[in-house]
Enzyme design. Structure first.
Site, short mmCIF file in Angstrom:
data_model
loop_
_atom_site.label_atom_id
_atom_site.label_comp_id
_atom_site.label_asym_id
_atom_site.label_seq_id
_atom_site.Cartn_x
_atom_site.Cartn_y
_atom_site.Cartn_z
N HIS A 81 0.79 -1.24 0.16
CA HIS A 81 -0.07 0.01 0.13
C HIS A 81 0.86 1.16 -0.05
CE1 HIS A 81 0.86 -0.55 4.43
NE2 HIS A 81 0.65 0.70 4.46
N GLU A 130 -3.78 4.00 1.96
CA GLU A 130 -4.00 4.25 3.38
C GLU A 130 -3.98 5.97 3.62
OE1 GLU A 130 -0.78 2.89 5.77
OE2 GLU A 130 -1.92 3.36 7.83
#
Lengths: 139, 139
Positions: A81, A130
């Site tokens: 991520h 995120e």
């Protein structure tokens, strides 16, 4: 919302211990923080500093770790991520949802001790994003 | 070698044009550079600034583009590589090879106009690592 700092790139690994030499001995990282467990997220994490950002090594913790499936597909590990900073996590969540992006669950405390959310890769060009409430920095 | 700045995260996409709204309208990027072709590498690229780093959107250019295979596996796109800055690309290549990491080919001019190399993911915990000679910055 204005795109904030790239706080870190999350890199999944089957073993933080075995990944550290890659960053320390091959790439020459000079600041590698102590690894620690993040049981609420089912991962153990270790931050590697670059001069402007960080790599977050993430290792599965427990048998229901959300990164086990990723490691099944990518046994060596790999990029998992990217994390951008936002000023306010609840405002960010509301804005992402208002714009039609799928936010995964409620804000929870992330690896830097501030609340985070994850946005589904299907709405982010295949990238798990995120968003992390920026820590209050010293001036 | 000392680990340098995280210059950018390379994000493969089937369409830069379709990815730009994700960064501009959803995430709020305020500086998105003009896209341009990089024929020597078989990609079209577009840099999105964050306050401390960049996302490099990369789209296939031509039928032998090295990212076509990646996009076959990841049709929506996804995180493709991370790029760290080094002071000298030839020294970096020599050092990586001396330490047993596989460097893919010879240094060539990258998207920022300085020479780059790529290091094989098998030696990098599954992460395709680009090393890029740091641009000479204004002071």
């Amino acid at each position: 919302m204005t795109l904030g700092r790239l706080n870190h790139v999350g890199v999944a690994t089957p073993s933080i211990e075995k990944s550290i030499p890659i960053y320390r001995d091959l790439l020459g990282a000079t600041k590698i923080h102590e690894a620690f467990d993040l049981p609420a997220q089912g991962v153990r994490v270790c931050f590697v500093d670059t001069p402007n950002s960080q790599i977050e090594l993430i290792e599965p913790l427990g048998e229901t770790s959300p990164i086990l499936k990723f490691l099944e597909k990518n046994p060596l590990g790999g990029q998992h991520h990217v994390c951008f900073e936002v000023p306010d996590i609840h405002a960010a969540k509301a804005e992402m949802e208002a714009k039609g992006a799928k936010v995964l669950g409620e804000p929870r405390i992330g690896a830097h001790g501030t609340p985070v959310i994850f946005v589904h890769p299907k709405d982010m060009g295949g990238v798990l994003v995120e968003l992390m409430e920026a820590p209050k920095r010293e001036h």
